[in-house]
Scaffold this active site. Structure first.
Site, PDB file in Angstrom:
ATOM      1  N   ASP A   1      -5.411  -6.834  -0.738  1.00 59.11           N
ATOM      2  CA  ASP A   1      -3.963  -6.488  -0.525  1.00 59.11           C
ATOM      3  C   ASP A   1      -4.188  -4.829  -0.005  1.00 59.11           C
ATOM      4  O   ASP A   1      -5.207  -4.320   0.202  1.00 59.11           O
ATOM      5  CB  ASP A   1      -3.252  -6.732  -1.905  1.00 59.11           C
ATOM      6  CG  ASP A   1      -3.874  -5.826  -2.953  1.00 59.11           C
ATOM      7  OD1 ASP A   1      -4.752  -5.051  -2.845  1.00 59.11           O
ATOM      8  OD2 ASP A   1      -3.196  -6.096  -4.082  1.00 59.11           O
TER       9      ASP A   1
ATOM     10  N   ASP B   1      -2.476  -1.188  -1.518  1.00 56.53           N
ATOM     11  CA  ASP B   1      -1.689  -0.898  -2.474  1.00 56.53           C
ATOM     12  C   ASP B   1      -1.278   0.726  -2.399  1.00 56.53           C
ATOM     13  O   ASP B   1      -1.958   1.398  -2.085  1.00 56.53           O
ATOM     14  CB  ASP B   1      -2.780  -0.542  -4.044  1.00 56.53           C
ATOM     15  CG  ASP B   1      -3.503  -1.805  -4.216  1.00 56.53           C
ATOM     16  OD1 ASP B   1      -2.980  -2.768  -4.433  1.00 56.53           O
ATOM     17  OD2 ASP B   1      -4.472  -2.083  -3.924  1.00 56.53           O
TER      18      ASP B   1
ATOM     19  N   ASP C   1       1.233  -3.942  -2.710  1.00 53.73           N
ATOM     20  CA  ASP C   1       1.768  -3.552  -4.119  1.00 53.73           C
ATOM     21  C   ASP C   1       2.333  -2.304  -3.921  1.00 53.73           C
ATOM     22  O   ASP C   1       1.558  -1.343  -3.433  1.00 53.73           O
ATOM     23  CB  ASP C   1       0.584  -3.708  -4.942  1.00 53.73           C
ATOM     24  CG  ASP C   1       0.546  -5.154  -5.918  1.00 53.73           C
ATOM     25  OD1 ASP C   1       1.010  -6.050  -5.350  1.00 53.73           O
ATOM     26  OD2 ASP C   1      -0.460  -5.125  -6.736  1.00 53.73           O
TER      27      ASP C   1
HETATM   28  P1  UTP Z   1      -6.573  -4.413  -6.682  1.00 53.91           P
HETATM   29  O1  UTP Z   1      -6.510  -5.709  -7.614  1.00 53.91           O
HETATM   30  O2  UTP Z   1      -5.779  -4.323  -5.430  1.00 53.91           O
HETATM   31  O3  UTP Z   1      -7.953  -4.416  -6.415  1.00 53.91           O
HETATM   32  O4  UTP Z   1      -6.135  -3.519  -7.823  1.00 53.91           O
HETATM   33  P2  UTP Z   1      -8.598  -3.558  -5.238  1.00 53.91           P
HETATM   34  O5  UTP Z   1      -9.864  -2.614  -6.025  1.00 53.91           O
HETATM   35  O6  UTP Z   1      -7.728  -2.773  -4.544  1.00 53.91           O
HETATM   36  O7  UTP Z   1      -9.674  -4.586  -4.450  1.00 53.91           O
HETATM   37  P3  UTP Z   1      -8.715  -5.554  -3.331  1.00 53.91           P
HETATM   38  O8  UTP Z   1      -9.588  -5.159  -2.100  1.00 53.91           O
HETATM   39  O9  UTP Z   1      -7.309  -5.284  -3.280  1.00 53.91           O
HETATM   40  O10 UTP Z   1      -9.497  -7.014  -3.820  1.00 53.91           O
HETATM   41  C1  UTP Z   1      -6.494  -1.959  -7.585  1.00 53.91           C
HETATM   42  C2  UTP Z   1      -6.441  -1.150  -8.914  1.00 53.91           C
HETATM   43  O11 UTP Z   1      -5.293  -1.060  -9.594  1.00 53.91           O
HETATM   44  C3  UTP Z   1      -5.296  -1.549 -10.727  1.00 53.91           C
HETATM   45  C4  UTP Z   1      -6.504  -2.246 -10.884  1.00 53.91           C
HETATM   46  O12 UTP Z   1      -7.132  -1.926 -12.053  1.00 53.91           O
HETATM   47  C5  UTP Z   1      -7.387  -1.656  -9.615  1.00 53.91           C
HETATM   48  O13 UTP Z   1      -8.030  -0.686 -10.314  1.00 53.91           O
HETATM   49  N1  UTP Z   1      -4.097  -2.281 -11.105  1.00 53.91           N
HETATM   50  C6  UTP Z   1      -3.951  -3.523 -10.654  1.00 53.91           C
HETATM   51  C7  UTP Z   1      -3.509  -1.984 -12.221  1.00 53.91           C
HETATM   52  O14 UTP Z   1      -3.703  -1.013 -12.690  1.00 53.91           O
HETATM   53  N2  UTP Z   1      -2.404  -2.900 -12.842  1.00 53.91           N
HETATM   54  C8  UTP Z   1      -2.284  -3.994 -12.098  1.00 53.91           C
HETATM   55  O15 UTP Z   1      -1.530  -4.737 -12.492  1.00 53.91           O
HETATM   56  C9  UTP Z   1      -3.128  -4.394 -11.263  1.00 53.91           C
HETATM   57 MN    MN Z   2      -5.857  -3.755  -3.566  1.00 54.01          MN
END
Ligand code: UTP
Ligand code: MN
Length: 544
Positions: free
Chosen positions: A332, A334, A468
């Site tokens: 995804d 972020d 996100d």
């Molecule tokens: P992600 O699940 O998007 O992982 O969460 P990522 O490292 O970007 O990897 P991919 O490539 O998308 O799979 C990003 C960060 O956001 C935090 C997670 O702990 C992670 O460090 N996070 C995610 C939160 O703090 N709360 C949430 O509800 C979801």
């Molecule tokens: Mn991510």
């Protein structure tokens, strides 16, 4: 002519002692003083059979069974220690003529040369004493947040296997076990070289009995039977497929499996009630399981930036998650959004979402409100990875690269036009999907078009991308940035470090010092690391 010459040299070198022919009446051997034995261990039976036959064709004497006539033992991926141990088990003392313990490279070079090549140091399996001295015994700090982990991994074979076990534990709602495997994998990932033997792992943290067993299996046999059979298990495969649907967690997937649903088709046929997120997840299944590239992440970033500045000039967006750590792809994208004046960010998310919707950029969105209140949520609450920011889980409709370069072409196809309110059609689809009315013939235009499930990307001018969005007040921005940059294990380890080593509680909102009974403020990630007594680790080295 060269081969003839060589043959001559070799025959004079090994002499004419044909009495030493141990081929037992098989094809005549060209090199009677060289009796080879290929060790099956790690080489495997079929490769051994293939190499043996190749050798015999070239006139080498390759023995099926080990005997004291053998002069050269050839092995692959075995250490000298391992072969010596094996040799001892074959009947001990061989008398005055020591057998050569050689790497398969000597054999393949000899095959290529058509004669036994000279035994060089690099062909010899090292002596045990040298081995012991040469063994790199690794050492790494206990907490992943004390280590620098880039995207490099010299032990991918081992960490991939441990990740499968971690994934299986997580999919089975055994998070504790999952974390144990993730920690073990992170330790191996932090090593500067590939692990070749178990003794190198002495004293390393986080390697439990189970993880060590899997590592040993792989070092000795090339694979772990436990991991390989897990990957083949119907339940594991089904859990992966079903939780691969956006909006489907392990509990739902488990319930479906208990009801006999293992595949997407079975899910569609089942008439299960799907919520809005799951409908979007099923509809865009293929694309949402296709890695998002950095270029796509940047393209989404430009759109979000336009949205943010047009609804609140001065607001800032930051790419977080894996892409901030330098990953080239992600599941995804972020983003963290804030405004330099505290309080100005209030109400920002709904405006941003409305703007994106009005421009037709959203296929799906669900916004959760900010529920963090320091007075309520602070120190008393155990640190958790669920934060309470205002957050939007969305699925973007992103124009494909060529369409992004040449805008306008996107709107040529009426069917795929990003028009205002397009996402609303997904909601309309809800009841129909539940009744299973999803046959191709019904899928024509408008609302019904959205019932097409797992339609391959095909020739559509756009793709679906999970995005996100998180809004943070500037006072919490550094904590939010640190918390959302990941990796997940790095975050978990930061919180464990804070709690166990510093008596502090860290979240994506704040850092509380339990000893001093006060919040520790910070305006940068560097300050937070300093509060925690940790060396600053930049995002690109947080890939634990
Ligand atoms: P992600 O699940 O998007 O992982 O969460 P990522 O490292 O970007 O990897 P991919 O490539 O998308 O799979 C990003 C960060 O956001 C935090 C997670 O702990 C992670 O460090 N996070 C995610 C939160 O703090 N709360 C949430 O509800 C979801
Ligand atoms: Mn991510």
């Amino acid at each position: 002519m060269v081969p003839l010459k060589r043959r001559k040299v070799v025959s004079s070198a090994v002499g004419n002692n044909n009495a030493a022919d141990h081929s037992g009446g098989k094809a005549p051997t060209k090199f009677p003083q060289v009796v080879l034995f290929l060790l099956e261990r790690k080489m495997g039976a079929s490769r051994r059979a293939f190499l043996s036959q190749l050798g015999r064709k070239k006139g080498f004497q390759v023995e099926e069974l080990f005997s004291e006539n053998v002069t050269h033992v050839i092995s692959e991926n075995n250490s000298g220690e391992e072969v010596r141990t094996w040799l001892d088990s074959q009947g001990g003392d061989r008398g005055p003529t020591p057998v050569h313990l050689l790497d398969v490279s000597w054999y393949t070079e000899s095959m290529r040369a058509g004669r036994p090549v000279q035994v060089l140091d690099r062909h010899k399996l090292q002596k045990q004493q040298i081995d012991e001295a040469e063994v790199v015994v690794f050492s790494v700090p206990s907490y992943a947040c004390q280590r620098r982990a880039t995207l490099d991994n010299h032990n991918a074979i081992l960490t991939d296997a441990l990740s499968v076990l971690a994934e299986n534990a997580e999919l089975s709602d055994e998070d504790g076990r999952g974390v144990a495997f993730r920690r073990a994998a992170a330790v191996l990932k932090a090593l500067p070289k590939p692990v070749t033997r178990m003794t190198q792992l002495r004293g390393l943290p986080c390697l439990g009995e189970h993880s060590l067993r899997v590592i040993r299996d792989i070092l000795e046999n090339g694979a772990s039977t436990e991991v390989e059979s897990m990957k083949q298990s119907e339940r594991f495969k089904a859990l992966k497929v079903l939780t691969g649907i956006f909006g489907v967690g392990t509990k739902t997937a488990d319930r479906w499996i208990r009801e006999g649903i293992y595949t997407l088709q079975q899910l569609r046929d089942s008439g299960q009630t799907l919520n809005r997120a799951q409908q979007a997840g099923l509809e865009h299944y293929v694309e949402l399981n296709q890695p998002v590239t950095k270029a796509e992440a940047d393209a989404v970033g430009e759109i979000v930036e336009r949205a943010v500045v047009s609804v609140l000039p001065g607001a800032q967006i930051t790419l977080t998650g894996g892409f901030r750590r330098g990953k080239l792809t992600g599941h995804d994208v972020d983003f963290l959004i804030t405004h330099p004046e505290e309080g100005r960010e209030e109400g920002l998310m709904s405006k941003v979402v409305s703007w994106l919707e009005s421009q037709g950029f959203l296929l799906y969105q669900k916004t959760t409100r900010n529920s963090y209140l320091e007075s309520k949520d602070g120190p008393a609450r155990p640190p958790s990875n669920m934060d309470r920011f205002e957050r939007c889980f969305s699925v973007f409709k992103l124009a494909k690269e060529e369409k992004r370069k040449h805008p306008g072409t996107l709107t040529e196809n009426a069917e795929d036009t990003c028009r205002p309110g397009a996402h609303m059609q997904v909601e309309g689809a809800e009841s129909r999907l539940q009744t299973g009315e999803t046959s191709q013939s019904q899928v024509q235009t408008g609302e019904q078009r959205h019932l097409v499930e797992t339609k391959p990307a095909g020739h559509k001018p756009w793709r679906a991308v999970r995005v996100d969005l998180v809004v943070s007040p500037i006072s919490q921005f550094a904590f939010a940035l640190l918390g959302w940059t990941g990796s997940k294990l790095f975050e978990r380890e930061l919180r464990r470090w804070a709690g166990h080593e510093k008596a502090m509680s860290l979240s994506s909102h704040a850092l509380y010092d339990n000893t001093q009974s006060k919040y520790l403020r910070a305006t940068s990630e560097e300050e937070i690391f300093a509060h925690l007594g940790l060396e600053f680790i930049p995002p690109s080295e947080r890939n634990a």
